[in-house]
Write a protein that holds these residues in place. Structure first.
Motif, mmCIF file in Angstrom:
data_model
loop_
_atom_site.group_PDB
_atom_site.id
_atom_site.type_symbol
_atom_site.label_atom_id
_atom_site.label_comp_id
_atom_site.label_asym_id
_atom_site.label_seq_id
_atom_site.Cartn_x
_atom_site.Cartn_y
_atom_site.Cartn_z
ATOM 1 N N LEU A 143 0.819 -1.219 0.000
ATOM 2 C CA LEU A 143 0.000 0.000 0.000
ATOM 3 C C LEU A 143 0.852 1.267 0.000
ATOM 4 O O LEU A 143 0.317 2.376 -0.191
ATOM 5 C CB LEU A 143 -0.937 0.003 1.204
ATOM 6 C CG LEU A 143 -2.161 -0.913 1.123
ATOM 7 C CD1 LEU A 143 -2.997 -0.788 2.400
ATOM 8 C CD2 LEU A 143 -3.017 -0.586 -0.086
ATOM 9 N N LYS A 144 2.144 1.137 0.260
ATOM 10 C CA LYS A 144 2.984 2.333 0.259
ATOM 11 C C LYS A 144 2.974 3.041 -1.088
ATOM 12 O O LYS A 144 3.139 4.265 -1.171
ATOM 13 C CB LYS A 144 4.418 1.947 0.627
ATOM 14 C CG LYS A 144 4.628 1.619 2.096
ATOM 15 C CD LYS A 144 6.093 1.307 2.369
ATOM 16 C CE LYS A 144 6.335 1.015 3.842
ATOM 17 N NZ LYS A 144 7.765 0.703 4.116
ATOM 18 N N ASP A 145 2.815 2.276 -2.159
ATOM 19 C CA ASP A 145 2.793 2.862 -3.507
ATOM 20 C C ASP A 145 1.393 3.277 -3.927
ATOM 21 O O ASP A 145 1.209 3.806 -5.033
ATOM 22 C CB ASP A 145 3.357 1.874 -4.525
ATOM 23 C CG ASP A 145 4.842 1.614 -4.314
ATOM 24 O OD1 ASP A 145 5.509 2.505 -3.743
ATOM 25 O OD2 ASP A 145 5.312 0.528 -4.693
ATOM 26 N N PHE A 146 0.413 3.002 -3.096
ATOM 27 C CA PHE A 146 -0.966 3.322 -3.459
ATOM 28 C C PHE A 146 -1.186 4.820 -3.661
ATOM 29 O O PHE A 146 -1.954 5.229 -4.535
ATOM 30 C CB PHE A 146 -1.914 2.785 -2.389
ATOM 31 C CG PHE A 146 -3.325 2.637 -2.864
ATOM 32 C CD1 PHE A 146 -3.684 1.610 -3.718
ATOM 33 C CD2 PHE A 146 -4.315 3.541 -2.475
ATOM 34 C CE1 PHE A 146 -4.988 1.478 -4.161
ATOM 35 C CE2 PHE A 146 -5.611 3.408 -2.918
ATOM 36 C CZ PHE A 146 -5.949 2.373 -3.757
ATOM 37 N N PRO A 147 -0.527 5.696 -2.878
ATOM 38 C CA PRO A 147 -0.712 7.143 -3.129
ATOM 39 C C PRO A 147 -0.356 7.563 -4.553
ATOM 40 O O PRO A 147 -0.955 8.494 -5.102
ATOM 41 C CB PRO A 147 0.232 7.787 -2.103
ATOM 42 C CG PRO A 147 0.287 6.795 -0.982
ATOM 43 C CD PRO A 147 0.253 5.457 -1.661
ATOM 44 N N GLN A 148 0.634 6.888 -5.183
ATOM 45 C CA GLN A 148 0.968 7.215 -6.569
ATOM 46 C C GLN A 148 -0.203 6.921 -7.495
ATOM 47 O O GLN A 148 -0.523 7.703 -8.398
ATOM 48 C CB GLN A 148 2.199 6.413 -7.001
ATOM 49 C CG GLN A 148 3.454 6.707 -6.187
ATOM 50 C CD GLN A 148 4.619 5.835 -6.599
ATOM 51 O OE1 GLN A 148 4.563 5.133 -7.611
ATOM 52 N NE2 GLN A 148 5.694 5.868 -5.799
ATOM 53 N N LEU A 149 -0.878 5.768 -7.268
ATOM 54 C CA LEU A 149 -2.054 5.421 -8.071
ATOM 55 C C LEU A 149 -3.143 6.459 -7.888
ATOM 56 O O LEU A 149 -3.789 6.896 -8.853
ATOM 57 C CB LEU A 149 -2.539 4.023 -7.682
ATOM 58 C CG LEU A 149 -3.756 3.466 -8.412
ATOM 59 C CD1 LEU A 149 -3.639 1.960 -8.569
ATOM 60 C CD2 LEU A 149 -5.054 3.779 -7.666
ATOM 61 N N VAL A 150 -3.329 6.885 -6.639
ATOM 62 C CA VAL A 150 -4.352 7.883 -6.351
ATOM 63 C C VAL A 150 -4.030 9.194 -7.062
ATOM 64 O O VAL A 150 -4.921 9.860 -7.629
ATOM 65 C CB VAL A 150 -4.466 8.098 -4.830
ATOM 66 C CG1 VAL A 150 -5.399 9.270 -4.517
ATOM 67 C CG2 VAL A 150 -4.970 6.829 -4.162
ATOM 68 N N PHE A 151 -2.745 9.569 -7.038
ATOM 69 C CA PHE A 151 -2.329 10.812 -7.678
ATOM 70 C C PHE A 151 -2.656 10.796 -9.173
ATOM 71 O O PHE A 151 -3.157 11.775 -9.745
ATOM 72 C CB PHE A 151 -0.827 11.021 -7.457
ATOM 73 C CG PHE A 151 -0.287 12.249 -8.129
ATOM 74 C CD1 PHE A 151 -0.478 13.507 -7.574
ATOM 75 C CD2 PHE A 151 0.416 12.140 -9.334
ATOM 76 C CE1 PHE A 151 0.016 14.649 -8.217
ATOM 77 C CE2 PHE A 151 0.906 13.271 -9.966
ATOM 78 C CZ PHE A 151 0.711 14.535 -9.409
ATOM 79 N N VAL A 152 -2.385 9.669 -9.835
ATOM 80 C CA VAL A 152 -2.669 9.547 -11.269
ATOM 81 C C VAL A 152 -4.168 9.611 -11.519
ATOM 82 O O VAL A 152 -4.645 10.293 -12.455
ATOM 83 C CB VAL A 152 -2.078 8.227 -11.819
ATOM 84 C CG1 VAL A 152 -2.507 8.023 -13.274
ATOM 85 C CG2 VAL A 152 -0.571 8.231 -11.712
ATOM 86 N N LEU A 153 -4.953 8.919 -10.708
ATOM 87 C CA LEU A 153 -6.407 8.903 -10.894
ATOM 88 C C LEU A 153 -7.026 10.272 -10.648
ATOM 89 O O LEU A 153 -8.061 10.605 -11.238
ATOM 90 C CB LEU A 153 -7.038 7.863 -9.956
ATOM 91 C CG LEU A 153 -6.745 6.393 -10.273
ATOM 92 C CD1 LEU A 153 -7.415 5.488 -9.248
ATOM 93 C CD2 LEU A 153 -7.230 6.036 -11.683
ATOM 94 N N GLN A 154 -6.410 11.082 -9.777
ATOM 95 C CA GLN A 154 -6.945 12.416 -9.546
ATOM 96 C C GLN A 154 -6.869 13.277 -10.811
ATOM 97 O O GLN A 154 -7.683 14.177 -11.005
ATOM 98 C CB GLN A 154 -6.179 13.098 -8.415
ATOM 99 C CG GLN A 154 -6.626 12.656 -7.014
ATOM 100 C CD GLN A 154 -5.905 13.404 -5.934
ATOM 101 O OE1 GLN A 154 -4.672 13.433 -5.907
ATOM 102 N NE2 GLN A 154 -6.653 14.011 -5.027
ATOM 103 N N HIS A 155 -5.887 12.999 -11.639
ATOM 104 C CA HIS A 155 -5.743 13.769 -12.874
ATOM 105 C C HIS A 155 -6.613 13.238 -13.994
ATOM 106 O O HIS A 155 -6.828 13.936 -14.993
ATOM 107 C CB HIS A 155 -4.272 13.779 -13.320
ATOM 108 C CG HIS A 155 -3.399 14.630 -12.450
ATOM 109 N ND1 HIS A 155 -2.949 14.227 -11.205
ATOM 110 C CD2 HIS A 155 -2.909 15.898 -12.640
ATOM 111 C CE1 HIS A 155 -2.213 15.182 -10.663
ATOM 112 N NE2 HIS A 155 -2.173 16.209 -11.504
#
Length: 928
Positions: A143-155
């Motif tokens: 889950l440590k890398d999950f924020p990166q996925l969230v960042f991409v989806l926000q865009h």
């Protein structure tokens, strides 16, 4: 000395008959009054097991630390889950309503319910702050890398954006190390779910129930389904997708006995349930649980025993009228038995203090056996009257000649019952004490009260004609004409019965004893056949939390264990090392919001095509290098939409759409074939739910606690279940199979005992109860037979006479077991009582016949008062036990049926086998 005793007894009776009758009535009246005030009823099977047993020691320790009574369980069933939930809420309101606590129509001893008594819902919000702590350390690192996925989806907050992220994840599958690869593979099942849901949009006919794919991403497919179900019903105890709701009420009492509490509280629960049922006719509301099963069983047993007692009185009166062709004298025998029953109730109260599920039928036993003594007395009394003797002289002669037989039969019956005290089983010991004392009372009353009544109550001109039995006399003559033939036939029948008797079986299931129509039994069986846990479970008391955690994990691995619950499963493991990881994830996430932009179906089709190409290439590479882990998650992903095509009957597409390429191509085919005007709003609505679900999951992550969870953080209602009065911990072990059946019960108990030797609870009680009961009755029968053999030998002082007296009993029992096998009747915990019982019953017939032979030295009995009395005695006993067949309690019915068969078998042996043996002895001049 014996003659002096009987002569003195006869003299007292003839001199003071009224005083003796009044004394008997006084004793019976005082006894009945005392019993009405003090006699209790025990409904628990634990009360049948000796207090010195290891089970009782363990159970007592458990009961001191936790509650000793299992819960009342209310089950609401229906095809409308929302209405079922509303019914539970209504029940809770009714149970806690001030109008019901107390209610004028309830017993004052009924439980006054408070919120802590009820368990129907778990506050899931209390656990949300530690949601991430329940994940493994490996999953948390992913889950440590999950924020990166969230960042991409926000865009790019739409479905195309998610599919592009999925494509990128597949692209990096082979680039990272093993840990990164494992994290990506763990994410793929969630992708499969999303692909399937998107494909369904093309064929949707209306709004469908939302299933969170993001929860699956965090905790896995299986666990996410269970968690979603719990959250859907807000922590209510549900099964079968909301078609079953459970409400458990904990019995609570500060004074008195558990039986008194159940007797007062269960009717109160059913009254409140009936009120709720009227508001929810589409649902069914039923009550079960171990206390309810025991209460209903005792209630049914009491009702059946009462009806059987009344019916026995009626049948005996009819039988007397037919057998003696006279009503008044037989009526005196019935009056004597009423006095005996009154005295027996007082004796039972004084000696034991209560009745239980075994001893509740003692009145029928005393009636059936005690009236036999009266029949013998009246039959001989009439025979003496026929000799034109005065009533007092007839009484004297009857006491002197038949009195010894009556006392011998009564004392041997009592000895058979008292011998049960050597069984080692508390329930059997109590039956022996009550029934043994009752038989002594019946014997004493037959020898005192009955002759006094015969002297006081009579007609001016008494009939003394003994009914002739010409047909019976002819049969007897035929049997005695060639006794060797009769003995040969009896030997063949006995050998056949012994051969088939070895196949007799024992049914251990105590549920099979209760009424098949009892709603509590039916409800329990429905729960057993549902995904619901059993209402009975094994209990292990642990001294500390670590021990509870270890046992929880070890017990859960056992094949016979369905589930294990304790406070340990509420507290995440390895929390100290997870705290820092959770803190990093929270810090990286921050506050997240998605402004969803409506997607174009064409963009989704294009993204699906790219994902198909990427997955197809990876699947091909994985197949070439034999990478099974990758194949296991990639193939379901590619086949999800192909399966949808198969369900739609699209055979041409199904034939060519294989693994990933074909699956995603099928999704594209579905979307391309859909009406754009209908597909667009469906896609927009799905995207809205998709990102709203992600937002809610991220909000939970953002609010995670920054400290380990402790026992104090667990909701109080759960803590009360698993943490004891002195801080010990309870582990509840639920069986996988139906442990009301013996084989699963034995396997379950033995496996659990290997891991936790100190285990206790209802399964152990059932295991001990039936096992000790079976051994106890067998031991009681052997002791009864030994004691009776000694008494008969002492009374007759002739080994051959004692052997002949016992032979009808032995042969009769063999015939009884043979008939049971042929009729497919099993022994069970209720009718196994017949073993010691039939010892006392069957030997009496041999005593009467041998005693009369020693008096007259003739082997003919049918035409004499003895033969008629033996037949009438057996018939009254059979009527007494056959009256139990009218009951709904299957255990009591089976007891009545088996005992009736046994009495008939012993009677046949006494009237067919024994006269032939005595005739052979007479011809050979053998002294008996």
């Amino acid at each position: 000395m014996r003659q002096r005793f009987f002569s003195g007894l006869a003299g007292c009776i003839c001199r003071w008959p009224l005083a003796i009758v009044l004394a008997g009535l006084l004793v019976a009246g005082i006894s009945a009054f005392y019993a009405a005030r003090r006699l209790e009823f025990k409904t628990s099977r634990n009360d049948l097991i000796g207090r010195d047993s290891e089970y009782w020691r363990l159970y007592s320790e458990y009961a001191k630390e936790f509650h000793s009574e299992e819960d009342y369980v209310i089950l609401v069933e229906g095809d409308q889950p929302e209405r079922n939930k509303a019914a539970i809420d209504t029940l809770v309101q009714g149970l806690l309503s001030p109008q019901n606590n107390p209610h004028p129509g309830d017993d004052p001893a009924a439980q006054q319910f408070v919120a802590d008594d009820l368990f129907y819902q778990v506050n899931l919000e209390a656990f949300q702050r530690w949601f991430l702590y329940y994940l493994s350390s490996e999953d948390l690192n992913c889950l440590k890398d999950f924020p990166q996925l969230v960042f991409v989806l926000q865009h790019q907050p739409n479905m195309s954006g998610f599919l592009h992220v999925a494509n990128e994840s597949l692209m990096q599958l082979g680039m990272g190390g093993e840990e990164r690869k494992k994290c990506t593979l763990g994410f793929l099942p969630m992708m499969t779910t999303v692909v399937g849901q998107v494909g369904d949009l093309a064929v949707a006919t209306g709004p469908s129930e939302w299933h969170s794919p993001w929860m699956q991403a965090f905790i896995g497919p299986g666990e996410s389904d269970r968690a979603e179900e719990q959250m859907k019903w807000q922590g209510y105890q549900t099964f079968r997708h909301g078609r079953m709701f459970l409400l458990m009420i904990h019995p609570r009492f500060e004074k008195g006995t558990a039986e008194a509490l159940h007797e007062a509280t269960i009717p109160k629960l059913r009254r409140i349930m009936a009120q709720a049922q009227t508001r929810f006719p589409e649902a069914t509301i039923n009550l079960t649980g171990e206390p309810v099963l025991d209460y209903d069983e005792m209630l049914q047993s009491q009702g059946d025993a009462t009806k059987a007692t009344v019916l026995t009185f009626i049948l005996i009166c009819i039988l007397f009228a037919v057998g003696f062709r006279e009503v008044l004298r037989p009526l005196m025998a019935v009056v004597t038995m009423i006095i005996v029953l009154g005295a027996c109730m007082g004796y039972a109260t004084l000696s034991v203090g209560h009745l239980n599920m075994i001893t509740v039928t003692f009145a029928v036993m005393i009636l059936g056996l005690g009236i036999d003594l009266g029949i013998q007395f009246i039959a001989r009394y009439e025979e003496e009257l026929k000799k034109n003797l005065q009533r007092t002289d007839a009484v004297r002669m009857t006491i002197q000649h038949t009195g010894p037989s009556i006392i011998t039969a009564g004392v041997t019956n009592a000895a058979a019952f008292f011998a049960m005290g050597l069984s080692g089983f508390r329930g059997v010991i109590e039956l022996g004490i009550i029934a043994g004392g009752g038989m002594l009372i019946a014997t004493a009353a037959t020898m005192t009260v009955l002759p006094s009544l015969l002297l006081l109550v009579h007609r001016k001109h008494e009939a003394t004609q003994i009914p002739s039995l010409p047909a019976a006399t002819h049969v007897e003559r035929m049997l005695l004409l060639r006794p060797a033939v009769t003995l040969g036939i009896c030997a063949v029948v006995t050998l056949l019965a012994a051969f088939v008797g070895g196949r007799v079986r024992f049914d251990y299931n105590v549920l099979n004893l209760q009424s098949a129509n009892a709603k509590s039994v039916q409800t329990e069986l429905r729960l057993l056949h549902a995904d619901a846990e059993s209402t009975i479970f094994a209990s292990v008391v642990c001294s500390n939390f670590d021990e509870a955690r270890q046992l929880q994990n070890r017990l859960a691995q056992l094949p016979t264990v369905g589930s294990v619950h304790s406070i340990a499963e509420m507290i995440p493991e390895e929390q100290e090392q997870k705290t820092q990881i959770v803190h990093e994830i929270r810090h990286a996430m921050g506050s997240t919001h998605f402004d969803v932009v409506a997607d174009d179906p064409g963009e989704v089709l294009s993204a699906l095509g790219s994902l198909r190409l990427r997955a197809n290439a990876l699947a091909r590479e994985a197949g070439e290098r034999g990478d099974k882990p990758s194949l296991e998650v990639l193939i379901p992903l590619t086949n999800a939409l192909a399966r949808e095509a198969g369900e739609r009957g699209d055979k041409p597409s199904l034939e060519v759409l294989i693994p990933l390429t074909n699956a995603l191509a099928q999704a594209r085919s579905k979307l391309q074939g859909a009406d754009p005007a209908q597909l667009q709003p469906r896609l927009t609505d799905y995207e809205r739910h998709f990102y709203a679900d992600l937002e809610s999951q991220l909000a939970i992550i953002a609010n995670q606690a920054d400290r380990p969870m402790t026992i104090e953080d667990v909701p109080a209602q759960v803590r009360r279940m698993f943490v004891g009065k002195t801080g010990k911990f309870l582990v509840q072990v639920f069986p996988r199979e139906n442990i009301w059946e013996r084989e699963p019960l034995v396997k379950f108990v033995r496996e659990v005992q290997q891991v936790a030797p100190g285990v206790t609870g209802t399964p152990l009680g059932l295991y001990e109860f039936v096992d000790i009961l079976l051994r106890g009755y067998i031991k009681a029968a052997l002791w009864a037979f030994l004691v009776i053999t000694v008494l008969i030998f002492v009374d007759f002082r002739n080994a051959y006479a004692a052997l002949l007296t016992l032979l009808p009993l032995i042969v009769g029992m063999i015939w009884m077991v043979g008939v049971m096998v042929v009729a497919r009747i099993n022994f069970n915990p209720a009718n196994i009582m017949v073993l010691p019982l039939i010892v006392g019953i069957g030997v009496a017939y041999g005593i009467y016949v041998v005693q009369r032979y020693r008096e007259s030295h003739e082997a003919t009995f049918y035409s004499k008062s003895t033969g008629r009395a033996v037949i009438l005695s057996a018939m009254t006993t059979m009527f007494a036990f056959a009256s139990l067949l009218i009951g709904a309690h299957r255990g009591i019915r089976s007891l009545g049926l088996v005992t009736t068969i046994g009495v008939l078998a012993c009677l046949m042996a006494a009237l067919v086998l024994l006269p032939s043996l005595l005739e052979v002895a007479r011809r050979k001049g053998r002294k008996v």
